[in-house]
Each structure stands twice: as structure tokens, then as C-alpha cells.
Motif scaffolding. Structure first.
Motif, PDB file in Angstrom:
ATOM      1  N   GLY A   1       0.788  -1.230   0.000  1.00 42.02           N
ATOM      2  CA  GLY A   1       0.000   0.000   0.000  1.00 42.02           C
ATOM      3  C   GLY A   1       0.816   1.274   0.000  1.00 42.02           C
ATOM      4  N   THR A   2       2.124   1.178   0.055  1.00 39.98           N
ATOM      5  CA  THR A   2       2.949   2.394   0.039  1.00 39.98           C
ATOM      6  C   THR A   2       2.761   3.142  -1.280  1.00 39.98           C
ATOM      7  OG1 THR A   2       4.608   1.323   1.423  1.00 39.98           O
ATOM      8  CG2 THR A   2       5.334   3.249   0.183  1.00 39.98           C
ATOM      9  N   ASN A   3       2.671   4.456  -1.175  1.00 48.10           N
ATOM     10  CA  ASN A   3       2.543   5.276  -2.382  1.00 48.10           C
ATOM     11  C   ASN A   3       3.948   5.538  -2.939  1.00 48.10           C
ATOM     12  OD1 ASN A   3       2.212   7.327  -4.275  1.00 48.10           O
ATOM     13  ND2 ASN A   3       0.415   8.129  -3.212  1.00 48.10           N
ATOM     14  N   VAL A   4       4.409   4.636  -3.784  1.00 52.01           N
ATOM     15  CA  VAL A   4       5.793   4.720  -4.275  1.00 52.01           C
ATOM     16  C   VAL A   4       5.988   5.948  -5.159  1.00 52.01           C
ATOM     17  CG1 VAL A   4       7.623   3.480  -5.516  1.00 52.01           C
ATOM     18  CG2 VAL A   4       6.013   2.209  -4.112  1.00 52.01           C
ATOM     19  N   GLU A   5       4.963   6.299  -5.937  1.00 49.45           N
ATOM     20  CA  GLU A   5       5.134   7.462  -6.823  1.00 49.45           C
ATOM     21  C   GLU A   5       5.286   8.760  -6.027  1.00 49.45           C
ATOM     22  OE1 GLU A   5       2.656   5.307  -6.851  1.00 49.45           O
ATOM     23  OE2 GLU A   5       0.687   6.259  -6.949  1.00 49.45           O
ATOM     24  N   GLN A   6       4.722   8.795  -4.832  1.00 47.76           N
ATOM     25  CA  GLN A   6       4.907   9.995  -4.008  1.00 47.76           C
ATOM     26  C   GLN A   6       6.350  10.087  -3.503  1.00 47.76           C
ATOM     27  OE1 GLN A   6       2.331  10.432  -0.610  1.00 47.76           O
ATOM     28  NE2 GLN A   6       3.092  12.481  -0.168  1.00 47.76           N
ATOM     29  N   ILE A   7       6.932   8.936  -3.162  1.00 50.91           N
ATOM     30  CA  ILE A   7       8.337   8.902  -2.752  1.00 50.91           C
ATOM     31  C   ILE A   7       9.201   9.396  -3.922  1.00 50.91           C
ATOM     32  CG2 ILE A   7      10.247   7.366  -2.093  1.00 50.91           C
ATOM     33  CD1 ILE A   7       8.087   5.532  -0.784  1.00 50.91           C
ATOM     34  N   VAL A   8       8.869   8.935  -5.102  1.00 47.61           N
ATOM     35  CA  VAL A   8       9.608   9.342  -6.310  1.00 47.61           C
ATOM     36  C   VAL A   8       9.497  10.855  -6.503  1.00 47.61           C
ATOM     37  CG1 VAL A   8       9.643   9.136  -8.841  1.00 47.61           C
ATOM     38  CG2 VAL A   8       9.403   7.084  -7.412  1.00 47.61           C
ATOM     39  N   ALA A   9       8.275  11.375  -6.370  1.00 50.68           N
ATOM     40  CA  ALA A   9       8.058  12.815  -6.558  1.00 50.68           C
ATOM     41  C   ALA A   9       8.883  13.612  -5.553  1.00 50.68           C
ATOM     42  CB  ALA A   9       6.573  13.136  -6.401  1.00 50.68           C
ATOM     43  N   PHE A  10       8.881  13.170  -4.309  1.00 49.95           N
ATOM     44  CA  PHE A  10       9.594  13.912  -3.247  1.00 49.95           C
ATOM     45  C   PHE A  10      11.097  13.911  -3.520  1.00 49.95           C
ATOM     46  CE2 PHE A  10      11.824  14.435   0.695  1.00 49.95           C
ATOM     47  CZ  PHE A  10      11.109  15.418   1.370  1.00 49.95           C
ATOM     48  N   LEU A  11      11.643  12.717  -3.761  1.00 51.50           N
ATOM     49  CA  LEU A  11      13.094  12.611  -3.954  1.00 51.50           C
ATOM     50  C   LEU A  11      13.543  13.349  -5.215  1.00 51.50           C
ATOM     51  CD1 LEU A  11      13.625   8.874  -2.930  1.00 51.50           C
ATOM     52  CD2 LEU A  11      14.300  10.904  -1.613  1.00 51.50           C
ATOM     53  N   LEU A  12      12.750  13.269  -6.255  1.00 53.02           N
ATOM     54  CA  LEU A  12      13.083  13.965  -7.503  1.00 53.02           C
ATOM     55  C   LEU A  12      13.138  15.467  -7.252  1.00 53.02           C
ATOM     56  CD1 LEU A  12      13.445  13.365 -10.590  1.00 53.02           C
ATOM     57  CD2 LEU A  12      11.020  13.900 -10.834  1.00 53.02           C
ATOM     58  N   ASP A  13      12.161  15.942  -6.522  1.00 52.25           N
ATOM     59  CA  ASP A  13      12.079  17.369  -6.222  1.00 52.25           C
ATOM     60  C   ASP A  13      13.251  17.845  -5.370  1.00 52.25           C
ATOM     61  OD1 ASP A  13      10.341  19.672  -6.652  1.00 52.25           O
ATOM     62  OD2 ASP A  13      10.223  19.712  -4.455  1.00 52.25           O
ATOM     63  N   GLU A  14      13.776  16.938  -4.533  1.00 48.89           N
ATOM     64  CA  GLU A  14      14.896  17.291  -3.654  1.00 48.89           C
ATOM     65  C   GLU A  14      16.255  17.033  -4.302  1.00 48.89           C
ATOM     66  OE1 GLU A  14      14.805  18.733  -0.643  1.00 48.89           O
ATOM     67  OE2 GLU A  14      12.635  18.879  -0.769  1.00 48.89           O
ATOM     68  N   GLY A  15      16.280  16.543  -5.538  1.00 52.17           N
ATOM     69  CA  GLY A  15      17.550  16.198  -6.188  1.00 52.17           C
ATOM     70  C   GLY A  15      18.224  15.005  -5.539  1.00 52.17           C
ATOM     71  N   LYS A  16      17.455  14.155  -4.885  1.00 54.26           N
ATOM     72  CA  LYS A  16      18.035  13.009  -4.179  1.00 54.26           C
ATOM     73  C   LYS A  16      17.557  11.658  -4.725  1.00 54.26           C
ATOM     74  CE  LYS A  16      20.945  14.488  -1.012  1.00 54.26           C
ATOM     75  NZ  LYS A  16      22.385  14.143  -1.171  1.00 54.26           N
ATOM     76  N   LEU A  17      16.928  11.701  -5.893  1.00 56.74           N
ATOM     77  CA  LEU A  17      16.535  10.431  -6.504  1.00 56.74           C
ATOM     78  C   LEU A  17      17.703   9.926  -7.357  1.00 56.74           C
ATOM     79  CD1 LEU A  17      14.301   8.322  -6.994  1.00 56.74           C
ATOM     80  CD2 LEU A  17      13.636   9.636  -9.006  1.00 56.74           C
ATOM     81  N   GLY A  18      18.413   8.940  -6.829  1.00 53.65           N
ATOM     82  CA  GLY A  18      19.594   8.439  -7.541  1.00 53.65           C
ATOM     83  C   GLY A  18      19.245   7.441  -8.623  1.00 53.65           C
ATOM     84  N   GLY A  19      18.323   6.550  -8.323  1.00 55.00           N
ATOM     85  CA  GLY A  19      18.002   5.545  -9.323  1.00 55.00           C
ATOM     86  C   GLY A  19      16.942   4.582  -8.850  1.00 55.00           C
ATOM     87  N   PHE A  20      16.665   3.619  -9.725  1.00 56.82           N
ATOM     88  CA  PHE A  20      15.639   2.604  -9.460  1.00 56.82           C
ATOM     89  C   PHE A  20      16.194   1.206  -9.602  1.00 56.82           C
ATOM     90  CE2 PHE A  20      12.974   6.144 -10.810  1.00 56.82           C
ATOM     91  CZ  PHE A  20      11.905   6.051  -9.935  1.00 56.82           C
ATOM     92  N   HIS A  21      15.651   0.310  -8.820  1.00 57.15           N
ATOM     93  CA  HIS A  21      15.708  -1.111  -9.089  1.00 57.15           C
ATOM     94  C   HIS A  21      14.277  -1.496  -9.408  1.00 57.15           C
ATOM     95  CE1 HIS A  21      19.631  -2.611  -6.992  1.00 57.15           C
ATOM     96  NE2 HIS A  21      19.846  -2.001  -8.144  1.00 57.15           N
ATOM     97  N   PHE A  22      14.022  -1.785 -10.658  1.00 55.76           N
ATOM     98  CA  PHE A  22      12.663  -2.157 -11.045  1.00 55.76           C
ATOM     99  C   PHE A  22      12.436  -3.656 -10.876  1.00 55.76           C
ATOM    100  CE2 PHE A  22      12.716   1.630 -14.035  1.00 55.76           C
ATOM    101  CZ  PHE A  22      11.804   2.357 -13.295  1.00 55.76           C
ATOM    102  N   ASN A  23      11.282  -3.990 -10.331  1.00 57.26           N
ATOM    103  CA  ASN A  23      10.779  -5.360 -10.260  1.00 57.26           C
ATOM    104  C   ASN A  23       9.346  -5.229  -9.769  1.00 57.26           C
ATOM    105  OD1 ASN A  23      10.853  -5.185  -7.299  1.00 57.26           O
ATOM    106  ND2 ASN A  23      13.065  -5.429  -7.522  1.00 57.26           N
ATOM    107  N   ALA A  24       8.675  -6.361  -9.620  1.00 58.20           N
ATOM    108  CA  ALA A  24       7.318  -6.318  -9.085  1.00 58.20           C
ATOM    109  C   ALA A  24       7.177  -7.374  -8.019  1.00 58.20           C
ATOM    110  CB  ALA A  24       6.302  -6.566 -10.194  1.00 58.20           C
ATOM    111  N   ARG A  25       6.192  -7.167  -7.152  1.00 58.66           N
ATOM    112  CA  ARG A  25       5.915  -8.180  -6.150  1.00 58.66           C
ATOM    113  C   ARG A  25       4.441  -8.097  -5.772  1.00 58.66           C
ATOM    114  NH1 ARG A  25       4.249  -4.492  -3.339  1.00 58.66           N
ATOM    115  NH2 ARG A  25       5.126  -3.537  -1.463  1.00 58.66           N
ATOM    116  N   LYS A  26       3.940  -9.261  -5.424  1.00 62.27           N
ATOM    117  CA  LYS A  26       2.552  -9.315  -4.974  1.00 62.27           C
ATOM    118  C   LYS A  26       2.517  -9.210  -3.452  1.00 62.27           C
ATOM    119  CE  LYS A  26      -1.872 -10.216  -5.808  1.00 62.27           C
ATOM    120  NZ  LYS A  26      -2.679  -9.089  -6.302  1.00 62.27           N
ATOM    121  N   TYR A  27       3.457  -9.872  -2.786  1.00 63.69           N
ATOM    122  CA  TYR A  27       3.443  -9.887  -1.322  1.00 63.69           C
ATOM    123  C   TYR A  27       4.689  -9.231  -0.737  1.00 63.69           C
ATOM    124  CZ  TYR A  27      -0.393 -12.982  -2.281  1.00 63.69           C
ATOM    125  OH  TYR A  27      -1.561 -13.488  -2.767  1.00 63.69           O
ATOM    126  N   ALA A  28       5.853  -9.848  -0.957  1.00 64.83           N
ATOM    127  CA  ALA A  28       7.082  -9.257  -0.426  1.00 64.83           C
ATOM    128  C   ALA A  28       8.068  -9.086  -1.572  1.00 64.83           C
ATOM    129  CB  ALA A  28       7.640 -10.133   0.684  1.00 64.83           C
TER     130      ALA A  28
END
Ligand code: RM4
Ligand code: MN
Ligand code: MN
Length: 411
Positions: A243-270
Motif C-alpha cells: 500500500g505504500t505510495n511509491v510514486e509519491q516517494i519518487v516525486a519527493f526525492l526527484l524534487d529534492e535532487g536526491k533520486l539516484g536511481g531505481f531497481h525495477f521489479n514487481a511483487r505481490k506480497y514481499a
């Protein structure tokens, strides 16, 4: 007649007309899609699995050269994956200059260097946060070795993930562990070449189950702030509570110049490391929607896949991952931003929402097929992979290995 992606011209013409109606510059969008860059991980090409089992895969890469060759195949098919992340010591070689030359001979380069701070017996109680100074020193030395490997391979990214944490309340001092982490990171940060960035990855649990020393983006952000401008946060999309709002984390870090990168994957549970976008395409789209709002701020963001496939065909899984990320990006690029701003300004809650869902629901496959054709690629990389016979060839040449080449525990 069987219709496939190779025959996309009619649907492409229709889509072009729709996008032009919205006032979008399709040529500029295509240009952006052609310059997209997604890094693939060496550890996704060898045998991999879960802590329960590793199922050997016929043709799985057995060493770093085979991993690079597979990554080069993915790049030939997709045109946007020219770099490979390495895991040390899984990919360790004696001659880094030679490996760099080999990568370049394949049209590839070495991407993020990932130290392994979780598989040594010494790290039972942690690495950078370990209660004993000698173990912390060992962890720092290993990270410094990775700083040198970055230098020798031309990599500009040191990507850090720590398995550090505790399993029982009272096992260790939470504040002391915080101090030790910062002190260890400081030693590494000060040794980094000026062109290298440190990406600090967080994960809310596992392998530790009571506390994790870097559990969330806020902790990673606080560390990065203390270290300096070349320390940033790495968002692994599978590392959040439900339920975490990941896009909000992205927006915040991008705005602060602290978004270094992503590890993309998906998960249903963990942290299941499933194919990115396979269960959560809307979330992936919303992440790209944030990135697309400010291309300048997102310029240096490192986009990496972090998946280790368990039961699925390795190269096909990789290619499908790339297609899913491209799809999310293409959809984000066709958001009618003027209409969105207008709807937001007048408080039209659902009108604004529908501007986004309209882009998300658009079939962008003809656009991506056209982009690939203009890049000299097959419009459908999965068909191209199957037609190439690469899977059969590598299965014959490499056979079925004992599952050790990937670095995952097999015993
Ligand atoms: C972690 C994390 C790291 C990866 C390790 C193997 O969950 O995602 O990025 O290097 O797994
Ligand atoms: Mn990761
Ligand atoms: Mn992970």
C-alpha cells in the motif's frame, strides 16, 4: 491474415492522429523513447531462484562474460539496454580493464557496481552496522574495493544495499547501529572519485525481521543528506510495505535532487523480484508519470532492473521487463499535461484523474513498434528473440550448469 506487431502501420496512424489532436509532439515523444536507457543486472542472467531452490536453466550464463553476452543480446533486441550492473564478488575477475574491453567489444558498458555485504559468515550480525569494529572494517574494505572496480571499469555508480538489521528486540542498540552505518558510509563516500555517485538502497524487512537498519526512503535520504551531494537514494520498487505510495516517494526525492536511481521489479506480497509491471502496471505508469513531469530533474536518474527469475525463461523475462518499462514510459509521455493542469487548477477531481487514466488506457504498442522500426530493430523483440534461435544455441553451448554461476546459494 495473422496480424502482429510487425504490421502496426494502420493502428500507428490512428494513434498518431489521436495524439496530434491532443496537441502532443509525437516526433519529440519518439525521440525521448529512443534515448531511454535501462540497465540490466548480471545476476539476472545466471541461475537464480529463491532461498528454497534454484532450478538450473539450460543455457544460463555461467560467468560474467556470458552474462555480458546475454545482456548484449537484450540490447540488440531492445536498443535501450547498453549497460550491465555487476555484483561483487559474484562477477569478480582478475583483469578489470580486460573485462571493460570485452564489454565494449559487445557495444556494452559496465554499469552500477554492487558490493555483496550479506553472504560472508562474518556478516551474521550485520556488515556496516556490525557491533565489532573488525567486521565493519571488512565491510568498508569491500566497498572500497568496489570503488576501485568502478574506477577500473569506467562505472559511475556505487550501488549499496545492506542486509543489516536485528531479529530480536534488545539484540543491539538501534542508535549505535545508526552511528556505525553513517561512519562506514562516510569512509566510502570520501574515497569515491568525483564522477561516482553513491546510491543508497532501502528495504523494509528481510533478511532481518525485527529491525532493518535502512528500512525506508526517509532513512536512506537522511544518510544521503549527511554524506553530501553525490549520495542519493535508490528506490527498489519491491522494497515497500503493502500500500505504500511509491510514486509519491519518487516525486519527493526527484524534487529534492536526491533520486539516484531505481531497481525495477514487481511483487505481490514481499520482495519477490517478479517481472516489473507484471502485477502493478498502473503503479509503474504513475512512477513514470512523476519522472515525465520534470525531465531535467530526472536527467541523471539511473534506471536499473533488479530481478532474479526463478521459473521463467531468462532472456525472454528480461526482454518482457524492458517492454513493460517502455510501455509505462510511453504512456507517461502521452499524458495531456496542459489538460491535467487545467483540471487541477479548477479542482476538477475526477476530470484530472481521467486525464491520467486516459493516457494509461491508451494502447501504445503501435507507437513503440514504430520507434523500434525507426531504430532499425524488429518491432516485436520477443518474436525477434524466438526467431534468432539464441536460446537454443546457448542451451547447446552452455548446457545445464550446477546452478552456481549466478551467485545464489545452491546447497
Ligand atoms: C536485495 C536488494 C539488492 C540486491 C539483493 C541481492 O533484496 O534488492 O539490490 O542486490 O537483494
Ligand atoms: Mn534491489
Ligand atoms: Mn530486493
Amino acid at each position: 491474415m495473422k496480424r502482429n506487431m510487425a504490421d502496426h502501420s494502420e493502428t500507428y496512424a490512428l494513434l498518431m492522429a489521436n495524439l496530434a489532436d491532443k496537441g502532443l509532439n509525437v516526433e519529440a515523444i519518439k525521440q525521448t523513447l529512443k534515448s531511454q536507457h535501462l540497465e540490466t543486472p548480471s545476476w539476472g542472467y545466471g541461475d537464480s531462484g529463491t532461498r528454497f531452490a534454484v532450478f538450473p536453466w539450460p543455457g544460463a550464463a555461467r560467468d560474467v562474460r556470458e552474462k555480458l553476452a546475454d545482456a548484449a543480446m537484450v540490447h540488440r533486441l531492445t536498443g535501450i539496454c547498453p549497460s550491465v550492473a555487476l555484483h561483487i564478488p559474484w562477477d569478480k575477475v582478475d583483469d578489470w580493464a580486460e573485462l571493460r574491453g570485452y564489454a565494449e567489444s559487445l557495444g556494452m558498458r559496465i554499469g552500477a557496481i554492487n558490493p555483496n555485504l550479506f553472504q560472508d559468515n562474518a556478516y551474521k550480525l550485520g556488515s556496516a552496522c556490525h557491533p565489532e569494529a573488525a567486521v565493519r572494517r571488512r565491510a568498508v574494505e569491500h566497498m572500497l574495493e568496489c570503488v576501485e572496480i568502478a574506477k577500473a571499469t569506467g562505472s559511475t555508480l556505487l550501488s549499496l544495499w545492506f542486509a543489516d538489521g536485528t531479529n530480536y528486540a534488545g539484540q543491539d542498540s538501534l542508535r549505535e547501529r545508526k552511528h556505525r552505518l553513517l561512519e562506514s558510509l562516510r569512509q566510502v563516500y570520501s574515497a569515491m572519485s568525483p564522477q561516482v555517485r553513491m546510491l543508497i538502497e532501502y528495504k523494509f524487512f528481510e533478511p532481518a525481521f525485527y529491525n532493518t537498519d535502512l528500512p525506508d526512503w526517509g532513512t536512506a535520504y537522511a544518510m544521503a543528506l549527511k554524506l553530501g551531494p553525490r549520495a542519493q537514494v535508490l528506490v527498489d520498487t519491491g522494497h515497500h510495505p503493502q500500500g505504500t505510495n511509491v510514486e509519491q516517494i519518487v516525486a519527493f526525492l526527484l524534487d529534492e535532487g536526491k533520486l539516484g536511481g531505481f531497481h525495477f521489479n514487481a511483487r505481490k506480497y514481499a520482495d519477490d523480484d517478479l517481472i516489473v509491471g507484471s502485477v502493478n502496471p498502473f503503479e509503474l505508469f504513475l512512477i513514470y508519470n512523476e519522472l515525465a513531469t520534470d525531465p531535467e530533474a530526472a536527467r541523471d536518474v539511473a534506471y536499473m532492473i533488479d530481478q532474479s527469475h526463478n521459473i521463467e525463461a531468462k532472456i525472454e523475462a528480461r526482454v518482457l521487463s524492458v517492454l513493460n518499462v517502455q510501455t509505462a514510459y510511453a504512456r507517461a509521455l502521452i499524458v495531456d499535461r496542459r489538460a491535467l493542469a487545467e483540471r487541477q487548477a479548477v479542482g476538477d477531481v475526477l476530470g484530472a484523474h481521467r486525464v491520467l487514466t486516459d493516457a494509461f488506457e491508451t494502447d501504445v504498442r503501435p507507437l513503440l513498434a514504430q520507434v523500434r522500426v525507426e531504430m532499425g530493430l524488429h518491432p516485436d523483440p520477443i518474436s525477434a528473440l524466438k526467431e534468432s534461435g539464441y536460446g537454443e544455441r546457448t542451451a547447446k553451448e552452455r548446457g545445464v550448469s550446477n546452478g552456481e554461476g549466478g551467485g545464489f546459494p545452491t546447497a
